[in-house]
Motif scaffolding. Structure first.
Motif, mmCIF file in Angstrom:
data_model
loop_
_atom_site.group_PDB
_atom_site.id
_atom_site.type_symbol
_atom_site.label_atom_id
_atom_site.label_comp_id
_atom_site.label_asym_id
_atom_site.label_seq_id
_atom_site.Cartn_x
_atom_site.Cartn_y
_atom_site.Cartn_z
ATOM 1 N N HIS A 103 0.835 -1.207 0.000
ATOM 2 C CA HIS A 103 0.000 0.000 0.000
ATOM 3 C C HIS A 103 0.871 1.260 0.000
ATOM 4 O O HIS A 103 0.549 2.245 -0.683
ATOM 5 N N ASN A 108 -0.997 4.597 -0.877
ATOM 6 C CA ASN A 108 -2.195 4.451 -0.046
ATOM 7 C C ASN A 108 -1.783 4.583 1.421
ATOM 8 O O ASN A 108 -1.669 3.601 2.155
ATOM 9 N N ARG A 109 -1.541 5.800 1.854
ATOM 10 C CA ARG A 109 -0.890 6.016 3.146
ATOM 11 C C ARG A 109 -1.743 5.559 4.325
ATOM 12 O O ARG A 109 -1.219 4.967 5.282
ATOM 13 N N THR A 110 -3.037 5.825 4.280
ATOM 14 C CA THR A 110 -3.897 5.435 5.393
ATOM 15 C C THR A 110 -3.974 3.919 5.509
ATOM 16 O O THR A 110 -3.890 3.355 6.608
ATOM 17 N N ARG A 111 -4.121 3.234 4.373
ATOM 18 C CA ARG A 111 -4.210 1.772 4.397
ATOM 19 C C ARG A 111 -2.870 1.164 4.802
ATOM 20 O O ARG A 111 -2.838 0.122 5.481
ATOM 21 N N ARG A 113 -0.716 2.571 6.856
ATOM 22 C CA ARG A 113 -0.655 2.772 8.309
ATOM 23 C C ARG A 113 -1.480 1.717 9.038
ATOM 24 O O ARG A 113 -1.016 1.114 10.008
ATOM 25 N N ASP A 114 -2.706 1.481 8.573
ATOM 26 C CA ASP A 114 -3.588 0.529 9.251
ATOM 27 C C ASP A 114 -3.021 -0.890 9.211
ATOM 28 O O ASP A 114 -3.126 -1.643 10.185
ATOM 29 N N ARG A 137 2.519 6.221 10.147
ATOM 30 C CA ARG A 137 1.573 7.125 10.806
ATOM 31 C C ARG A 137 1.875 8.582 10.434
ATOM 32 O O ARG A 137 0.963 9.374 10.181
ATOM 33 N N ALA A 140 0.851 9.388 6.852
ATOM 34 C CA ALA A 140 -0.601 9.469 6.666
ATOM 35 C C ALA A 140 -1.200 10.704 7.334
ATOM 36 O O ALA A 140 -2.389 10.982 7.170
ATOM 37 N N ALA A 141 -0.393 11.441 8.079
ATOM 38 C CA ALA A 141 -0.888 12.606 8.819
ATOM 39 C C ALA A 141 -0.622 13.896 8.035
ATOM 40 O O ALA A 141 0.315 13.958 7.235
#
Length: 355
Positions: A103, A108-111, A113-114, A137, A140-141
């Motif tokens: 990702h 796809n930074r949020t995915r 991170r998750d 993290r 994604a911020a």
């Protein structure tokens, strides 16, 4: 045509062998995930080679090469396969780590991170995973800022591995982000004795900037200090971060109307080798000018790391579409070839006139 095809085969076979070795411990415990990783890692390697690189440049017979590439699975399809395997057997941290890196390679930074956070639920005491998750993290911020949880991860990684140079470097970055410039100076100066001379010189530039921001007097250079730089012990991982500054040519910016949400990719790849990146970051055009550090945490594949390279080529690419695939209207900076470790920042200018 033969050379291009051979390169494709070598990449996929090498990735297959490495994937099988990495996933071997899962063969009995989780046969389905073992199979998925062995299949997906080579697909990710080949897809990333197509997405970020320029394989057509290696082969003048682009029509034939393109038709072959069209039959290959896409990065997105490979991710779907891995996600399906993890849905069936979620208790596999290495699968989540691989998914997070995939990702991240697609921006796809949020995915990403998750997925890293899910991996940490299974192995919370892995220093490298803690570093990757903290960096994800931040990426994604807004403004790439490290939050309190990311800082806690960095401190935990350093507690688990007191000699981890990346953890100490990032903690200094967090302190600088928060205006704790004097603390950043102390953090980074304590790191200097563990670095090779070239890397230490690059860090001293950062320290001097932090000292100025903190209102501290300039650091006193002494002959003893210059001679005390430690030689890395065999087996230790040297700090091989590459500082890159990216800016937009003022004349180009004045002539061309650009969307603020256009995407800038900063890419390092092995000099003289395949165009698959060894480190890549994705940023918004509105974030320019950038001052970033590429390191092993930005590597999309664990089989190709920045720290393993002797020489790299660094470029910045402006993509109006936001896609990692190289488009007809994309703007690239002039490539800069760098011998590692680099002793000075690399400056890339998008839209600069060709000499």
């Amino acid at each position: 045509m033969v050379s291009g095809t051979l390169l494709h085969v070598v990449l996929v076979v090498a990735a297959f062998v490495v994937a099988a070795l990495v996933a071997l411990p899962l063969r009995k415990a989780s046969p389905r995930l073992f199979g998925a990783i062995v299949v997906v890692v080579p697909v990710l390697a080949f897809a990333l080679y197509r997405i970020v690189g320029t394989p057509a440049a290696l082969d003048p017979s682009t029509a034939i090469a393109a038709s072959t590439a069209e039959d290959a699975p896409s990065m997105e399809e490979a991710i779907v396969e891995l996600e399906a395997a993890l849905a069936r057997d979620p208790a596999q941290p290495e699968g989540w780590r691989l998914l997070a890196r995939a990702h991240a390679a697609l921006g796809n930074r949020t995915r990403a991170r998750d997925a890293f956070m899910t991996a940490l639920e299974h192995i919370p005491d892995d220093p490298e995973l803690l570093l990757e998750a903290a960096q994800a993290r931040a990426q994604a911020a807004p403004g790439n800022r490290f939050d309190d949880e990311a800082l806690a991860m960095l401190r935990k990684a350093l507690a688990l591995d007191p000699g981890n140079q990346r953890a100490q470097w990032f903690i200094g970055v967090v302190q600088r982000q928060r205006g704790e410039d004097a603390a950043a100076v102390a953090t980074w100066e304590s790191l200097l004795p563990a670095l090779d001379e070239a890397t230490a010189n690059a860090l001293r530039t950062q320290i001097d900037e932090a000292r100025q921001a903190a209102g501290l007097p300039p650091r006193a250079e002494s002959g003893a200090e210059a001679g005390d730089t430690a030689t890395p012990v065999a087996g230790d991982a040297p700090a091989t971060g590459l500082r890159v500054r990216v800016s937009l040519d003022p004349g180009f910016a004045a002539r061309v109307r650009l969307r603020g949400d256009a995407v800038v990719f900063v890419i390092a790849r092995a000099a003289g080798g395949p165009p698959m990146p060894v480190a890549v970051e994705r940023h918004a055009l509105q974030d320019l000018p950038l001052d970033i550090v590429l390191d092993d945490g930005d590597g999309p594949m664990p089989t190709a790391r920045l720290s393993a390279q002797r020489e790299v080529e660094v470029i910045a690419r402006l993509s109006a579409s936001g896609s990692a695939s190289r488009g007809e209207g994309d703007i690239e900076s002039a490539p800069v070839r760098v011998t590692l470790p680099a002793s000075a920042p690399i400056d890339l200018v998008l839209g600069a006139p060709t000499p």
